[in-house]
Scaffold this motif. Structure first.
Motif, PDB file in Angstrom:
ATOM      1  N   TRP A  44       3.848  -2.503   6.864  1.00 56.07           N
ATOM      2  CA  TRP A  44       3.407  -3.907   6.794  1.00 56.07           C
ATOM      3  C   TRP A  44       2.691  -4.112   5.481  1.00 56.07           C
ATOM      4  CZ3 TRP A  44      -1.564  -6.429   7.104  1.00 56.07           C
ATOM      5  CH2 TRP A  44      -1.509  -7.804   7.408  1.00 56.07           C
ATOM      6  N   THR A  61      -6.206  -6.014   2.838  1.00 58.69           N
ATOM      7  CA  THR A  61      -5.458  -4.790   3.109  1.00 58.69           C
ATOM      8  C   THR A  61      -6.170  -3.531   2.621  1.00 58.69           C
ATOM      9  OG1 THR A  61      -4.169  -4.954   1.046  1.00 58.69           O
ATOM     10  CG2 THR A  61      -3.272  -6.046   3.004  1.00 58.69           C
ATOM     11  N   HIS A  85      -2.443  -9.965  13.069  1.00 58.28           N
ATOM     12  CA  HIS A  85      -1.608  -9.908  11.859  1.00 58.28           C
ATOM     13  C   HIS A  85      -0.771 -11.172  11.678  1.00 58.28           C
ATOM     14  CE1 HIS A  85       1.550  -8.392  14.661  1.00 58.28           C
ATOM     15  NE2 HIS A  85       2.383  -8.892  13.783  1.00 58.28           N
ATOM     16  N   ARG A 114      -2.023  -2.353  11.519  1.00 59.61           N
ATOM     17  CA  ARG A 114      -1.799  -3.033  10.237  1.00 59.61           C
ATOM     18  C   ARG A 114      -3.077  -3.270   9.443  1.00 59.61           C
ATOM     19  NH1 ARG A 114       1.334  -4.860  14.265  1.00 59.61           N
ATOM     20  NH2 ARG A 114       3.581  -5.193  13.951  1.00 59.61           N
TER      21      ARG A 114
END
Length: 595
Positions: A223, A453, A482, A141
């Protein structure tokens, strides 16, 4: 933690096992404990192994399960592999090892590409389906584990490092102009799929890519935290004290998860809040004989070269087996050149060499360490976050670029040679497009989503992976758990920005750490001799920028290079990185890897 590589052919030819072997050999340092190759028709896979979980040969890779028709190579660690193994056993699966690799393989057989939703950990993997000819690539992720890809009409190749991919041959090593724009705008950071080389892309974080036997592919992003208060309704209306408790509980769980190993686990202790909190929580868990490590350098340019006073304080408080590692000046230049050689992509951050030399020493004692990277991006600890506190949501990109970018787009015309200039601001567009996505309640939410991200993946995360794995050392980052990231994303802005940033984390830490640690000024790995380009380092940079290879490539305007060489301290990025070092590092990296 390991290195993986492979090739899938689409043109009817057999996979080039020789090329995969070269790619695998190029990652020896990532996996000094074992090596494996496997090929079957159009597909070949390679693997270098660092033994952390199940030290037997039953866990060797590539791992092939003929009964299931699957083959896998995997880099990383599934922290919940024991729980998943029991769940899969309950579904009728039999296991022949105690490795997390076998768990990943059978999880894919049971759940397909949705298996990633069951994983808690850091991972990059490639799975080949014998019957369909399909190749599935996956990445965790937060992009903690890397995956580089080259894809054309004839074949797809992948590897854990860019230089390994290049070792396979047949790669377009020309400079990607958009990536160069990012490099000179974001202090050497190249976010997104691009790399500095035109022929190489990164598999995005939180992505599963399914590549069919004919070369067509689809990506699924599994995600994407929304960064809204409504994302976690169970936390609506929490008091400040309850948020502190929730934050500490989530971090405690993250630290506990990262103790899963069949070898000892240490901690990289800078003496800052983040690494000190990890040590405190491990001590709270009853971890005895914990080994911690700190690094220091000689002073230069009027700057102190260590923060031992803080790390010593924490080590004494929790009774760790503490190792002070002091690097003499005569080791720095050689270490710096070796650090450049260990970079998958050029990274100008001055603490790369610190991580490299620290990891070199730490690897003599342990194979796994926990480290505090990611806390500043997740909990708003950097200087460019407070100006977003009162910014309207629609001005998030404008404020962020003003605070974070090295220079505006129009100034690049005085930096880059005409052939490398672009007629639009691709770096500004990247930021604007990202923050304009749905979700993210506030300007700060939008920027923290971007940082966590996108930006984080291609700066601190990559830096830590590259520099530790250069010595066969696995680094685990609990602040990038996460579940913790999702909690922080839902935390109100004011709690994160309090006390100059990371407020909720600082307040949560107060009952565990001395005030001297919680309230100290923000520090970094101090490497003064790299922040100040002078002496032998200046000679190294000058030689790289005036070499025949640099002149032939012609990335930068000659007058810009001459001005910086004449006055090395005249220009710095917003993060304090010396601009001469930034452009010199790019040439040093290209030349070190013979690009």
């Amino acid at each position: 933690m390991c290195g993986l590589s492979g090739e899938l052919r689409f043109d009817g030819a057999e996979a080039d096992i020789g090329a995969v072997g070269r790619m695998t050999d190029a990652m020896h340092d990532r996996g000094p404990d074992g090596s494996g190759l496997w090929a079957q028709g159009a597909v070949a896979m390679g693997h270098r192994r660092l033994k952390i979980i199940d030290l037997s040969e039953k866990a060797a890779q590539p791992m092939v399960d003929a009964g299931l028709g699957l083959a896998v190579v995997f880099n990383g660690c599934l922290y919940n592999y024991r729980e998943l193994r029991e769940e899969l056993r309950g579904a009728g699966y039999r296991f022949y090892s105690t490795s997390d690799t076998e768990v990943l393989l059978k999880a894919y057989h049971r759940w397909g590409a949705d298996c990633v939703g069951h994983f808690k950990g850091m991972f990059a993997f490639a799975i080949h389906e014998r019957d369909s000819g399909r190749l599935v690539l996956g990445r965790d992720r937060l992009g903690i584990k890397p995956m580089y890809v080259s894809h054309d009409a004839r074949r797809l190749r992948f590897a854990s490092t860019l230089p390994a991919l290049a070792a396979g041959g047949g790669l377009d090593t020309g400079i990607d102009r958009e990536a160069l724009h990012h490099y000179m705008t974001f202090h050497s950071l190249v976010p997104g799929e691009r790399t500095i080389l035109a022929g190489v892309r990164k598999l995005p974080a939180a992505t599963v890519r399914v590549v069919e036997a004919d070369g067509t592919s689809t990506d699924h992003r599994y995600w994407d935290p929304p960064y809204t208060r409504s994302a976690m309704p169970e936390h609506a209306g929490l008091s400040e004290q309850e948020w502190r408790r929730a934050t500490l509980d989530a971090l405690r769980t993250a630290v506990r998860r990262r103790m899963v190993a069949d070898v000892p686990v240490g901690v990289l202790l800078s003496g800052g809040l983040d690494s000190s909190l990890i040590v405190a929580l491990l001590a709270e868990e009853g971890q005895s004989g914990l080994t911690t490590f700190s690094i220091g350098f000689e002073a230069a340019g009027g700057e102190q070269g260590d923060e031992f006073a803080y790390s010593d304080l924490v080590a004494a408080r929790f009774g760790t087996d503490h190792h002070r590692i002091r690097i003499p000046g005569d080791r720095l230049l050689d270490g710096l050149e070796r650090a450049v050689g260990a970079m998958s992509e050029p990274m100008a951050s001055h603490d790369c060499v610190a991580f490299y030399l620290l990891s070199q020493e730490v690897a003599r004692h342990v194979k796994v360490v926990q480290s505090g990277q990611g806390a500043d991006e997740v909990f708003a600890g950097y200087s460019w976050f407070p100006p977003l506190a009162d910014a309207p949501r629609e001005r998030a990109a404008e404020v962020y670029c003003r605070e974070f970018a090295d220079r505006p787009h129009q100034e690049l015309s005085g930096v880059l040679a005409p052939g490398y200039l672009l007629d639009r601001d691709v770096s500004g567009d990247f930021v604007r497009e990202h923050v304009a996505r749905p979700g993210a309640d506030t300007a700060l939410d939008a920027v923290l989503r971007l940082e966590t991200t996108a930006m984080l993946i291609d700066d601190p995360v990559k830096r830590v992976d590259n520099m530790t794995m250069a010595h066969g050392l696995e680094a685990r980052t609990p602040f990038l758990d996460h579940d913790l990231v999702e909690l922080a994303a839902a935390c109100p802005d004011g709690l994160k920005l309090a006390h100059g940033g990371k407020g909720v984390l600082k307040d949560a830490a107060r009952r565990l750490l001395p005030a001297q640690i919680v309230d100290r000024p923000k520090g970094y790995f101090p490497v003064p001799a790299v922040r100040h380009v002078e002496g032998p380092l200046l000679d190294l940079v000058r030689d790289a920028l005036t070499s025949g290879a640099a002149r032939a490539r012609g990335l930068f305007r000659p007058e810009f290079v001459r001005r910086l060489l004449a006055d090395p301290e005249s220009d710095r990025a917003t993060t304090g990185v010396n601009t001469l070092w930034q452009i010199g590092l790019l040439e040093l990296w290209l030349q070190a890897h013979q690009m």
